[in-house]
Design an enzyme around this catalytic site. Structure first.
Site, short mmCIF file in Angstrom:
data_model
loop_
_atom_site.label_atom_id
_atom_site.label_comp_id
_atom_site.label_asym_id
_atom_site.label_seq_id
_atom_site.Cartn_x
_atom_site.Cartn_y
_atom_site.Cartn_z
N GLU A 1 -5.94 -19.24 -3.78
CA GLU A 1 -7.16 -19.06 -5.17
C GLU A 1 -7.27 -17.63 -4.58
O GLU A 1 -8.06 -17.54 -3.97
CB GLU A 1 -8.44 -20.04 -4.30
N CYS B 1 -15.21 -14.25 -7.80
CA CYS B 1 -13.84 -13.66 -8.31
C CYS B 1 -13.29 -14.29 -10.05
O CYS B 1 -12.45 -14.36 -10.29
CB CYS B 1 -12.32 -14.62 -7.69
N GLU C 1 -8.84 -6.06 -11.11
CA GLU C 1 -9.96 -6.74 -10.51
C GLU C 1 -10.84 -6.07 -9.50
O GLU C 1 -10.41 -5.09 -8.64
CB GLU C 1 -9.27 -7.57 -9.31
N LYS D 1 -10.73 -19.65 9.37
CA LYS D 1 -10.83 -18.41 9.57
C LYS D 1 -11.95 -17.48 8.39
O LYS D 1 -11.40 -16.94 7.10
CB LYS D 1 -9.59 -17.97 9.95
#
Ligand code: NDP
Length: 504
Positions: free
Chosen positions: A284, A318, A415, A210
Site C-alpha cells: 500500500e 496516502c 507526493e 515493524k
C-alpha cells in the site's frame, strides 16, 4: 467555545484576528481559550525494549534510538533497535506459535482474543490518543476521534470473521499463510498496526510488526495490550528500528507473507526483494489523488471536503486529495471560499483540543515538503498561505495552496505528503477524467457534484482503488482499501483484506 477568551484587538492580536476572521462589530478579536489535553494519563518509560515471545527485551546488539515529540523536539524515550538476530528470534517465535498454538486454534477461540484486544483498546483509548499525539504530532482531536476508534473497530470487525472463514467465499477450509512480516509507516502508527494485525490474526497467521522509526510508542503500547489480553507468546512481536530492521524482516527466509505500507520507492525495493521467493506480498504505497469539484457541487460541503481531504493529519495521508480539480466556471469562487476557510484553521499545540493542524512528523519530512513547495514556486505556480504564526520549536508547515498549477509541475505529480494543495482546472467531465488519471499513482479520488449519474459515470472511469462521492477520507473496516499502478497492489479491509492473509 468561541468567545471564551474575549480580547481587545491590539497590535499583538491583530494577526490572530486576521487569521481567524473572528472579530465582532466592535472590532474585538475572539480567541479560543486553550483546551489542552492532559498528558498525565500516559506513563512514558525512559527506555523501551523489543516485544518478542511475550516479553520486552533489549536488542541483542544493544542498540537504541531516540523517539521525539515533533511538536517540541523533546526526547520522549530511547527505543531498542532490532538487528538481524532479533529478527531471527521474533520470526522463530512466530513460527512456533503458528505451528503449535495459533494455527491449530479454532477460529472461535482466536476471535475471543481479538475481541479482548478491541475492548482493551477502547478502555485505554485516551491513553493511546495522548501517546499517539505526543509521538506523531497529529492533533489530539484526530487521534482521539479517528485513529484510536478506527483501530478498535478493525479488531472488532476481524474478530467477527475469525470463526466464519469457511463462509467467506474462499472455499470450505481456507488456510492461513503462516508468519507475516508487517512494515508500517509513521502517519497513522496505531491504525496501520491494527490494519495489519487484525486480519492477519483473524485468518490464523502470526505476526512480526515493524513500526516506523519516528513513531514506535503506540505499537509498543499495543504489545502491552496483547499481553493484557493474554495473547499466546509469539503470536505478535513488535520489532522497533529503522529501515534496515524492516529490510531484515522482509528478507527473512522464514517469513511467508509481507505486508508493507509506505513510500513507492521502498515498496519497489521490497517487491524486488520478494520476487522469486514465493512470499505473498501486499503493497500500500503513495498517492496523488484528484478531488474533483463540478460547478453544481454543494459548495460549502465541498469546501469542507477539500479541507478534510488535504489538511487532515497535516496531509500525511496516502489517499490525501492533494490535487484539487475544479471546474473552470466556479474555480475563482471555490478558491476564494477555500482561502477564507483556511484562514480559520488553527495550527499549533497538537495536545490542544481546538487544534486543526499539528506538527510535521519529522525534520526529514519537513525538508521534503519545503523542497517540493519551493519547486512549485520556481516552476511558476502561485503560492498562498493564510497568515499564521508557526511555533518556535518543533517541525511546522502552514496550510498552503498553489494555484496556476499545470500538470507538468512537480507539485502536481509528486507526493508531497504535507498540508499542500495544488489547484488545477477543467472544463468538461472528459477533461476531468483525463487529468485525474494522469498520474503514476491510483489510490483514491473524490467527486463533488449534485448529479448521481455523473458520479457513477466518473467513478467507473477513475483509475483509483477508492472513489469517494460528496465526501472524502471516510474509512470503515468493512470497506476494502488499496491501489492501482504505483500505489501498490492487494487490498486491506473488508473481506478482501482477509484474502491477503489466506492461501487462496
Ligand atoms: P518509508 O517508505 O521509508 O517508510 C515506511 C516503513 O518502511 C517504515 O517503517 C520504514 O522504516 C520502513 N523501511 C524503510 N526502508 C525499508 C526497506 N528498505 N525495507 C523494509 N522496510 C523499510 O517512508 P518514509 O517514512 O521514509 O517517508 C518517505 C516518503 O514516503 C514520504 O515523504 C511520503 O511521501 C511517503 N510515505 C507514504 C506513505 C503512505 O502511506 N503511502 C506512508 C509514509 C510515507 P523507518 O521509517 O523506521 O526508517
Amino acid at each position: 467555545m468561541v468567545g471564551s477568551g474575549k480580547k481587545q484587538a491590539g497590535v499583538g492580536l491583530a494577526r490572530s484576528a486576521d487569521r481567524a476572521g473572528l472579530t465582532d462589530s466592535a472590532g474585538l478579536a475572539w480567541e479560543y481559550a486553550p483546551a489542552p489535553e492532559s498528558r498525565d494519563i500516559v506513563t512514558i518509560a525512559p527506555e523501551y525494549g523489543l516485544f518478542i515471545r511475550d516479553e520486552f527485551r533489549p536488542a541483542i546488539a544493544g542498540g537504541t534510538f531516540a523517539t521525539i515529540n515533533p511538536a517540541t523536539g523533546e526526547k520522549l524515550a530511547a527505543v531498542a533497535e532490532a538487528g538481524p538476530k532479533d529478527v531471527d528470534l521474533a520470526v522463530a517465535a512466530a513460527r512456533a506459535a503458528h505451528e503449535h498454538v495459533w494455527g491449530p486454534m479454532p477460529g472461535s477461540e482466536r476471535a475471543k482474543y481479538l475481541f479482548r484486544i478491541a475492548r482493551v483498546l477502547q478502555e485505554r483509548a485516551r491513553e493511546f490518543a495522548v501517546l499517539e499525539t505526543l509521538d506523531n504530532g497529529k492533533p489530539i482531536r484526530e487521534s482521539r476521534d479517528v485513529d484510536v476508534p478506527l483501530a478498535a473497530a478493525h479488531f472488532f470487525y476481524y474478530a467477527g470473521w475469525a470463526d466464519k472463514l469457511e463462509h467467506a467465499g474462499f472455499g470450505p477450509a481456507p488456510q492461513p499463510l503462516g508468519v507475516a512480516g508487517q512494515v508500517i509507516p509513521w502517519n497513522f502508527p496505531l491504525l496501520m498496526a491494527a490494519w495489519k494485525l487484525a486480519p492477519a490474526l483473524a485468518a490464523g497467521n502470526t505476526c512480526v510488526l515493524k513500526p516506523a522509526e519516528t513513531t514506535p510508542l503506540t505499537a509498543l503500547l499495543l504489545a502491552e495490550v496483547c499481553q493484557q489480553a493474554g495473547l499466546p507468546a509469539g503470536v505478535v512481536s513488535v520489532l522497533t528500528g529503522a529501515g534496515e530492521t524492516g529490510a531484515a524482516l522482509v528478507r527473512h527466509p522464514d517469513v511467508d507473507k509481507i505486508a508493507f505500507t509506505g513510500s513507492t520507492e521502498v515498496g519497489k525495493q521490497i517487491a524486488s526483494a520478494a520476487a522469486g521467493t514465493g512470499k505473498k506480498l501486499t503493497l500500500e504505497l503513495g498517492g496523488k489523488a484528484a478531488n474533483i469539484v463540478f460547478d453544481d457541487a454543494p459548495v460549502e460541503q465541498a469546501i469542507e471536503g477539500i479541507v478534510n481531504g488535504i489538511f487532515f493529519n497535516q496531509g500525511h495521508v496516502c489517499c490525501a486529495g492533494s490535487r484539487l480539480l475544479v471546474q473552470e466556471s466556479v474555480a475563482d469562487a471555490v478558491v476564494d471560499r477555500l482561502k477564507r476557510r483556511l484562514a480559520t484553521l488553527r495550527l499549533g499545540d497538537p495536545m490542544d483540543k481546538n487544534t486543526d493542524i499539528g506538527a510535521i512528523n519529522s525534520a526529514q519530512q519537513l525538508d521534503k515538503i519545503t523542497e517540493l513547495t519551493a519547486a512549485g514556486e520556481s516552476e511558476g505556480a502561485e503560492r498562498w498561505s493564510p497568515p499564521c504564526r508557526l511555533p518556535d520549536r518543533g517541525f511546522w508547515f502552514p496550510p498552503t495552496v498553489f494555484t496556476g498549477v499545470s500538470q507538468s509541475h512537480r507539485i502536481a505529480r509528486e507526493e508531497i505528503f504535507g498540508p499542500v494543495l495544488s489547484v488545477l482546472t477543467f472544463r468538461t467531465p472528459e477533461e476531468a477524467v483525463a487529468k485525474a488519471n494522469n498520474t503514476p499513482y491510483g489510490l483514491s479520488a473524490g467527486i463533488w457534484t449534485d448529479k448521481g449519474s455523473r458520479i457513477l459515470w466518473l467513478a467507473q472511469r477513475m483509475r483509483a482503488g477508492v472513489v469517494w462521492a460528496n465526501t472524502y477520507n471516510r474509512f470503515d473496516p468493512a470497506s476494502p482499501f488499496g491501489g492501482y499502478q504505483e500505489s501498490g497492489y492487494g487490498r486491506e479491509g473488508g473481506r478482501h483484506g482477509l484474502a491477503a492473509y489466506l492461501d487462496v
